[in-house]
Scaffold this active site. Structure first.
Site: not given
Ligand code: ATP
Length: 343
Positions: A125, A172, A205
């Site tokens: 962002y 991640k 995930d």
């Protein structure tokens, strides 16, 4: 003691849910005064040349407090997102989004009690996007040590203050070794000073799967910006959807309370939107005033509103998104009628 709150009605369902929320807060006797300021398309409609007018920012800086409806950013109009701009301008770096099962609201899960803590100021962002050559673009993911450290401290402090036991970092870092790696390492380093809280790590995930399989195994979810956005909606789905998921954005000196949902243009103007997510955000605001300004009346009003909406839901008084038949205003009336246990 009276607190001045900047009310930003916003766009779409914003004005409807903001009005309903304000009515309930006032009916509870909360010592609030309101200053209304526009943002989003509403600001352009009122003749401002920016979706986030400086007068709106100045009002929040003056009073330190805002209750904000969802704001729309015109697509492709050269405007950057109101929500992102507000969080960055005021350095509202920590978003807190509690997700809790509600009695009377039927879902696939019971006993969900999670808090998503989202870093609000950087990640993807940061708004740094380039067209490298025709047909090739890039969006830059930014992580800074300072922002990673402060959100980690914020999450552990929040855990301590709210009596929660565990922080799970979702990342991640196996792929984004530098940016997510910095985020993860910051949480690990900060944990040294918070040994009373358990720190867990999950690759995002696998974490999503585990949250859906057993949300009761999680407590606080600490996420960078984009993961926090996605995770908030995922967790909202566990407890009844966006109509029941509130949020708060905290900086060092200012706090802006807003629901997780957007402006929901599909149902805007129909009087059917659920005001509960913004009302719950209003309750978070009253608790914040209790905590930071030592105002016990605010604490009592927060409790009274929470009891009233819990009772309303248990008695089946709810809006269409939760399977009920009430409109926005009728639900607000149902809550007001139950303030103080239903006078
Ligand atoms: P954004 O992309 O702006 O963050 P979002 O992904 O949160 O938005 P919304 O616009 O909030 O998406 O809404 C998604 C759907 O959820 C809407 O189509 C609407 O039907 C439903 N919804 C959202 N908020 C509410 C609400 N307060 N009451 C009832 N339904 C809602």
């Amino acid at each position: 003691m009276t607190h001045t709150c900047v009310l930003i009605p916003g766009d779409g369902i914003g004005p409807e849910v903001a009005d309903a929320t304000k009515r309930v807060l006032e009916a509870s006797g909360a010592p609030l005064e309101w200053v209304s300021r526009p943002a989003g398309v509403a600001a352009l409609d009122q003749g401002h040349d920016a979706v986030l007018p400086q007068t709106t920012v100045d009002a929040i800086l003056e009073h330190g407090l805002a209750l904000k409806g969802p704001c729309t950013t015109p697509v492709g109009g050269g405007f950057s997102s109101v929500n992102v701009a507000l969080r960055k301008t005021l350095q509202l770096y920590g978003a807190v989004r509690p997700v809790r099962s509600l009695d009377g609201v039927e879902t696939r899960y019971q006993d969900v009690d999670l808090v998503v803590i989202r870093e609000n100021t950087e990640g993807l962002y940061a708004g740094i996007e380039n067209e490298i050559t025709e047909g090739v673009v890039s969006s830059l993911k930014v992580a800074t040590q300072n922002a990673c450290d402060r959100i980690s401290r914020f999450a552990f402090e929040f855990a301590r203050q709210s009596g929660r036991k565990k922080v799970t970092v979702l990342h991640k870092a196996n792929i984004m070794k530098l940016s997510d790696g910095m985020f993860l390492k910051a949480a690990q380093a900060m944990h040294e000073s918070y040994q009373d809280i358990v720190l867990e790590e999950r690759i995002i995930d696998a974490g999503c799967m585990q949250i859906v399989q057993g949300p009761e195994n999680f407590d606080i979810l600490l996420c960078e910006n984009l993961y926090g956005d996605v995770m908030s909606d995922l967790c909202a789905g566990l407890v009844g959807g966006l109509g029941v998921t509130p949020g708060a954005n905290y900086g060092a000196d200012n706090a802006v309370f807003e629901a997780v949902h957007g402006s929901a243009p599909d149902i805007a103007g129909k009087g059917v939107a659920n005001p509960l997510a913004l009302l719950m955000s209003g309750v978070m605001m009253l608790n914040h005033l209790h905590r930071t300004r030592n105002d016990e009346t605010c604490g009592r009003c927060a409790e009274s509103i929470r009891d009233a909406y819990n009772l309303a839901l248990r008695e089946g008084a709810m809006t269409g998104d939760l399977g009920g038949s009430l409109g926005t205003e009728a639900f607000a009336d149902a809550v007001i009628a139950r303030l103080g246990g239903g006078r």
